[in-house]
Scaffold this active site. Structure first.
Site, PDB file in Angstrom:
ATOM      1  N   HIS A 146       0.856  -1.210   0.000  1.00 57.47           N
ATOM      2  CA  HIS A 146       0.000   0.000   0.000  1.00 57.47           C
ATOM      3  C   HIS A 146       0.885   1.250   0.000  1.00 57.47           C
ATOM      4  O   HIS A 146       1.419   1.641   1.042  1.00 57.47           O
ATOM      5  CB  HIS A 146      -0.909   0.008   1.232  1.00 57.47           C
ATOM      6  CG  HIS A 146      -1.907   1.111   1.233  1.00 57.47           C
ATOM      7  ND1 HIS A 146      -3.238   0.900   1.504  1.00 57.47           N
ATOM      8  CD2 HIS A 146      -1.799   2.439   1.003  1.00 57.47           C
ATOM      9  CE1 HIS A 146      -3.892   2.046   1.434  1.00 57.47           C
ATOM     10  NE2 HIS A 146      -3.033   3.006   1.142  1.00 57.47           N
ATOM     11  N   HIS A 206       1.469   5.390  -1.691  1.00 57.35           N
ATOM     12  CA  HIS A 206       1.080   6.553  -2.496  1.00 57.35           C
ATOM     13  C   HIS A 206       2.362   7.173  -3.053  1.00 57.35           C
ATOM     14  O   HIS A 206       3.188   7.672  -2.292  1.00 57.35           O
ATOM     15  CB  HIS A 206       0.349   7.596  -1.641  1.00 57.35           C
ATOM     16  CG  HIS A 206      -0.941   7.080  -1.091  1.00 57.35           C
ATOM     17  ND1 HIS A 206      -2.139   7.206  -1.760  1.00 57.35           N
ATOM     18  CD2 HIS A 206      -1.225   6.403   0.058  1.00 57.35           C
ATOM     19  CE1 HIS A 206      -3.107   6.650  -1.045  1.00 57.35           C
ATOM     20  NE2 HIS A 206      -2.570   6.151   0.063  1.00 57.35           N
ATOM     21  N   LYS A 235      -9.204  -0.681  -5.939  1.00 57.63           N
ATOM     22  CA  LYS A 235      -9.228   0.063  -4.671  1.00 57.63           C
ATOM     23  C   LYS A 235     -10.583   0.727  -4.490  1.00 57.63           C
ATOM     24  O   LYS A 235     -11.037   1.468  -5.351  1.00 57.63           O
ATOM     25  CB  LYS A 235      -8.114   1.123  -4.668  1.00 57.63           C
ATOM     26  CG  LYS A 235      -8.075   1.990  -3.410  1.00 57.63           C
ATOM     27  CD  LYS A 235      -7.706   1.191  -2.161  1.00 57.63           C
ATOM     28  CE  LYS A 235      -7.900   1.983  -0.871  1.00 57.63           C
ATOM     29  NZ  LYS A 235      -6.725   2.686  -0.424  1.00 57.63           N
ATOM     30  N   HIS A 264     -10.568   1.079   1.642  1.00 55.84           N
ATOM     31  CA  HIS A 264     -10.405   2.109   2.673  1.00 55.84           C
ATOM     32  C   HIS A 264     -11.625   1.939   3.577  1.00 55.84           C
ATOM     33  O   HIS A 264     -12.727   2.335   3.219  1.00 55.84           O
ATOM     34  CB  HIS A 264     -10.347   3.518   2.075  1.00 55.84           C
ATOM     35  CG  HIS A 264     -10.093   4.553   3.132  1.00 55.84           C
ATOM     36  ND1 HIS A 264      -8.889   5.197   3.276  1.00 55.84           N
ATOM     37  CD2 HIS A 264     -10.880   5.017   4.121  1.00 55.84           C
ATOM     38  CE1 HIS A 264      -8.952   6.013   4.314  1.00 55.84           C
ATOM     39  NE2 HIS A 264     -10.150   5.942   4.842  1.00 55.84           N
ATOM     40  N   HIS A 297      -4.753  -0.525   5.911  1.00 58.37           N
ATOM     41  CA  HIS A 297      -4.353   0.259   7.091  1.00 58.37           C
ATOM     42  C   HIS A 297      -5.301   0.077   8.277  1.00 58.37           C
ATOM     43  O   HIS A 297      -5.929   1.036   8.743  1.00 58.37           O
ATOM     44  CB  HIS A 297      -4.175   1.743   6.755  1.00 58.37           C
ATOM     45  CG  HIS A 297      -5.202   2.326   5.800  1.00 58.37           C
ATOM     46  ND1 HIS A 297      -6.547   2.244   6.016  1.00 58.37           N
ATOM     47  CD2 HIS A 297      -5.055   2.994   4.625  1.00 58.37           C
ATOM     48  CE1 HIS A 297      -7.195   2.836   5.029  1.00 58.37           C
ATOM     49  NE2 HIS A 297      -6.301   3.290   4.158  1.00 58.37           N
ATOM     50  N   ASP A 345       1.180   2.604   3.583  1.00 56.38           N
ATOM     51  CA  ASP A 345       0.327   3.770   3.335  1.00 56.38           C
ATOM     52  C   ASP A 345       1.157   5.051   3.399  1.00 56.38           C
ATOM     53  O   ASP A 345       0.660   6.099   3.822  1.00 56.38           O
ATOM     54  CB  ASP A 345      -0.848   3.832   4.325  1.00 56.38           C
ATOM     55  CG  ASP A 345      -1.927   4.802   3.886  1.00 56.38           C
ATOM     56  OD1 ASP A 345      -1.948   5.166   2.690  1.00 56.38           O
ATOM     57  OD2 ASP A 345      -2.748   5.211   4.727  1.00 56.38           O
TER      58      ASP A 345
HETATM   59  O1  DOR Z   1      -3.881   9.520   5.486  1.00 59.32           O
HETATM   60  C1  DOR Z   1      -4.154   9.162   4.349  1.00 59.32           C
HETATM   61  N1  DOR Z   1      -3.555   9.723   3.268  1.00 59.32           N
HETATM   62  N2  DOR Z   1      -5.064   8.218   4.181  1.00 59.32           N
HETATM   63  C2  DOR Z   1      -5.523   7.898   2.977  1.00 59.32           C
HETATM   64  O2  DOR Z   1      -6.378   7.058   2.896  1.00 59.32           O
HETATM   65  C3  DOR Z   1      -5.047   8.602   1.761  1.00 59.32           C
HETATM   66  C4  DOR Z   1      -3.717   9.151   1.976  1.00 59.32           C
HETATM   67  C5  DOR Z   1      -3.291  10.141   0.903  1.00 59.32           C
HETATM   68  O3  DOR Z   1      -3.508   9.870  -0.267  1.00 59.32           O
HETATM   69  O4  DOR Z   1      -2.740  11.174   1.259  1.00 59.32           O
HETATM   70 ZN    ZN Z   2      -3.581   4.977   1.404  1.00 57.95          ZN
END
Ligand code: DOR
Ligand code: ZN
Length: 390
Positions: free
Chosen positions: A55, A57, A144, A181, A219, A292
């Site tokens: 997971h 980003h 997702k 999520h 998460h 995450d």
């Molecule tokens: O804290 C988070 N940031 N939770 C998420 O689900 C998305 C993520 C983000 O993309 O910044």
């Molecule tokens: Zn995430």
């Protein structure tokens, strides 16, 4: 911070390690009298199959260029979140995004290999046939599900989850994982209860309706989540972040409100953090690593309405090692970081290995972006116990 609570050190180093563990004494240089200048220091190393991050980003453009080396340094594969602007909703978009990631990999990583595993952002408009084709073409690894407006860039997420049944049906047939999520968006539900209410109202009924669908509750932050996953373990798993193993909800306000400890799902009470630590330390197959890691610029964090997200990529594996060490469960680390995830996704574990060494170092502070902005790393400037041997 709460993590200091459970320092168990080496009290019970288990003998049945599934990875190579060896302890070595390092002799410090002798002084002019031929006497050891300092007492010997005992270092500990662990070698495990190279982990994957299920997971991540990575964003895009100059942010992608700034953060990618940190994830690629540690992990062989990473499940890439699709919540860009606009979101990655088609296989063509995902294939282009994957190409952009591979293009800017640092040379040494490109030589070793790093595989971005792409996801499809589910919307109310997603067509089952497109998901199926993207999966069969080897572009999509998973779908997702963001409940609409649950978190960062989720405005185009799903408003009617039950209405997505045809997509879930085809995914169930394909064996394609659904990544969730897991928070309700009802403003009347207290933010600290949104995961538990999601499990009760959304996940539990979906689990019954699609018994063979592979579901990852992403998460996980609550004991409720851990218990639910354990009792539905056949096709249900959870990823657990490093930061939720270190902070509880009180830590968000330690010494004043700290926007760099704000993420979604938000950190919960200490009893929940302890449940997460026990879950990872168990090595159980239904729990695996998903950081995450979610970079936001300093400016978008330190503002009147700061973004949710904690950037852990520069320190992730090192933090997980610290947790396993503190919990006296280093023998379970490889299962959590490198075996359980591939098994759930139906993939082979990586063949190469990484070595971590127990030697303190200082976590990096800010990671610079090309436009002069920067992202603050979780644990910035703090002393960490473990480091990855490069
Ligand atoms: O804290 C988070 N940031 N939770 C998420 O689900 C998305 C993520 C983000 O993309 O910044
Ligand atoms: Zn995430």
């Amino acid at each position: 911070m709460a993590a200091a609570v459970s320092k168990q050190r080496y009290a019970g180093i288990p003998s049945n390690y599934i990875f190579i563990l060896y302890i070595r004494a390092i002799k410090r240089p002798k002084n002019q009298f031929g006497i050891l200048a300092e007492a010997s220091t005992v270092l500990m190393e662990i070698t495990i199959k190279r982990p994957d991050d299920w997971h991540v980003h990575l964003r895009d453009g100059i942010m992608l260029a700034a953060v990618l080396p940190h994830t690629a340094r540690q992990f062989a594969r990473a499940v890439i979140m699709p919540n860009l602007t606009p979101p990655i909703t088609t296989a063509d978009m995902a294939a282009d995004y994957r190409w952009r990631i591979l293009q800017i990999l640092p040379d040494e990583v490109a030589e070793r290999g790093f595989q971005p595993l792409m996801t499809c952002y589910l919307t109310d408009e997603t067509k089952p046939a497109d998901v199926e084709q993207g999966y069969l073409d080897g572009v999509f690894t998973a779908v997702k599900l963001y409940p609409a407006n649950a978190t960062t860039n989720s405005a185009l997420g799903v408003t009617d989850i039950a209405g997505r049944a045809m997509v879930f049906e085809i995914m169930q047939e394909l064996g394609m994982p659904l990544l969730m999520h897991g928070e309700v968006t009802d403003p009347d539900i207290d933010i600290f209860d949104r995961e538990a209410v999601f499990i009760e109202r959304v996940l539990a009924p979906l689990r019954l309706d699609f018994p063979d669908l592979k579901i990852v509750l992403e998460h996980a932050t609550t004991k409720d989540a851990i218990d639910f996953v354990r009792s539905n373990r056949e096709n249900t798993a959870a990823t657990i972040t490093a930061h939720h193993l270190f902070i509880n909800r009180t830590d968000i306000f330690e010494g004043g409100i700290n926007p760099h400890r704000y993420c979604l799902p938000i950190a919960k009470r200490e009893n929940h953090r302890q449940a997460l630590r026990q879950a990872v330390a168990s090595g159980d197959a239904c729990f695996f690593l998903g950081t995450d890691t979610a970079p936001h610029t300093m400016g978008t964090k330190e503002t009147a309405c700061g973004c949710a997200g904690i950037f852990t990529a520069p320190v992730a594996l090192e933090l997980y090692a610290q947790v396993f060490d503190e919990e006296g469960a280093l023998d379970k680390m490889e299962a959590f970081t490198s075996l359980n995830g591939p098994a759930f996704y139906g993939l082979e574990p990586n063949e190469t290995t990484v070595t971590l060494i127990k030697e303190s170092w200082t976590a990096p502070d800010r990671i610079g972006i090309d436009d002069g902005q920067s992202v603050l790393s979780f644990m910035a400037g703090e002393s960490l116990d473990w480091q990855l041997k490069e």
